[in-house]
Design a protein around this motif. Structure first.
Motif, PDB file in Angstrom:
ATOM      1  N   ASN A  56       0.818  -1.208   0.000  1.00 59.80           N
ATOM      2  CA  ASN A  56       0.000   0.000   0.000  1.00 59.80           C
ATOM      3  C   ASN A  56       0.853   1.260   0.000  1.00 59.80           C
ATOM      4  O   ASN A  56       0.517   2.239  -0.674  1.00 59.80           O
ATOM      5  N   GLU A  57       1.949   1.259   0.750  1.00 61.65           N
ATOM      6  CA  GLU A  57       2.843   2.423   0.764  1.00 61.65           C
ATOM      7  C   GLU A  57       3.428   2.673  -0.620  1.00 61.65           C
ATOM      8  O   GLU A  57       3.526   3.822  -1.064  1.00 61.65           O
ATOM      9  N   GLN A  58       3.809   1.613  -1.310  1.00 64.10           N
ATOM     10  CA  GLN A  58       4.345   1.765  -2.661  1.00 64.10           C
ATOM     11  C   GLN A  58       3.283   2.306  -3.609  1.00 64.10           C
ATOM     12  O   GLN A  58       3.566   3.165  -4.450  1.00 64.10           O
ATOM     13  N   LEU A  59       2.056   1.820  -3.469  1.00 61.94           N
ATOM     14  CA  LEU A  59       0.976   2.295  -4.338  1.00 61.94           C
ATOM     15  C   LEU A  59       0.613   3.750  -4.039  1.00 61.94           C
ATOM     16  O   LEU A  59       0.307   4.510  -4.960  1.00 61.94           O
ATOM     17  N   VAL A  60       0.670   4.139  -2.781  1.00 58.16           N
ATOM     18  CA  VAL A  60       0.395   5.533  -2.427  1.00 58.16           C
ATOM     19  C   VAL A  60       1.450   6.443  -3.042  1.00 58.16           C
ATOM     20  O   VAL A  60       1.129   7.509  -3.591  1.00 58.16           O
ATOM     21  N   ALA A  61       2.708   6.030  -2.995  1.00 60.54           N
ATOM     22  CA  ALA A  61       3.780   6.833  -3.597  1.00 60.54           C
ATOM     23  C   ALA A  61       3.590   6.928  -5.109  1.00 60.54           C
ATOM     24  O   ALA A  61       3.759   8.005  -5.697  1.00 60.54           O
ATOM     25  N   ARG A  62       3.222   5.829  -5.741  1.00 56.93           N
ATOM     26  CA  ARG A  62       2.992   5.849  -7.187  1.00 56.93           C
ATOM     27  C   ARG A  62       1.810   6.745  -7.550  1.00 56.93           C
ATOM     28  O   ARG A  62       1.864   7.522  -8.503  1.00 56.93           O
ATOM     29  N   ASN A  63       0.742   6.655  -6.765  1.00 53.57           N
ATOM     30  CA  ASN A  63      -0.424   7.492  -7.030  1.00 53.57           C
ATOM     31  C   ASN A  63      -0.100   8.970  -6.844  1.00 53.57           C
ATOM     32  O   ASN A  63      -0.578   9.808  -7.609  1.00 53.57           O
ATOM     33  N   ALA A  64       0.693   9.290  -5.835  1.00 54.10           N
ATOM     34  CA  ALA A  64       1.083  10.689  -5.628  1.00 54.10           C
ATOM     35  C   ALA A  64       1.870  11.201  -6.827  1.00 54.10           C
ATOM     36  O   ALA A  64       1.667  12.337  -7.270  1.00 54.10           O
TER      37      ALA A  64
ATOM     38  N   TYR B 225      -0.612  11.813  -9.623  1.00 46.83           N
ATOM     39  CA  TYR B 225      -1.402  13.020  -9.378  1.00 46.83           C
ATOM     40  C   TYR B 225      -0.588  14.281  -9.653  1.00 46.83           C
ATOM     41  O   TYR B 225      -1.106  15.250 -10.210  1.00 46.83           O
TER      42      TYR B 225
END
Length: 96
Positions: free
Chosen positions: A43-51, A54
């Motif tokens: 999830n942390e990796q996906l949050v960084a990718r999504n940021a 964006y």
């Protein structure tokens, strides 16, 4: 008294078995804990990718510099009156 002691030891052994190897025992708990830790890392990796995505979307919506950069890199576009030079590295001769 001896019978009571044997019954209590058997009960204790049964409870210990269920605690360590039974359903919802410590083995399953440790496995679930490892799954939670792995999922949190994902999830942390996906949050960084999504940021990052964006930020790129915001940059594309607000500025023309990013659009121009993407057009130049991906589509090979150049501005009118601009000269484009492509530098190719010399190939090394193969040794016999």
């Amino acid at each position: 008294m001896r019978t009571l002691t044997l019954i209590l030891l058997a009960l204790l052994g049964t409870l210990q078995y269920h605690l360590w190897w039974g359903k919802n025992g410590l083995a399953e708990y440790n496995e679930a804990q490892a799954n939670v830790t792995r999922q949190m890392t994902d999830n942390e990796q996906l949050v960084a990718r999504n940021a990052l995505l964006y930020r790129e979307i915001e940059d594309l919506n607000k500025g023309l510099a990013a659009v121009e950069e993407l057009a130049r890199n991906d589509l090979g576009m150049i501005k009118p009156g601009e000269t484009f030079y492509r530098l190719l590295l010399a190939e090394e001769p193969s040794s016999p």
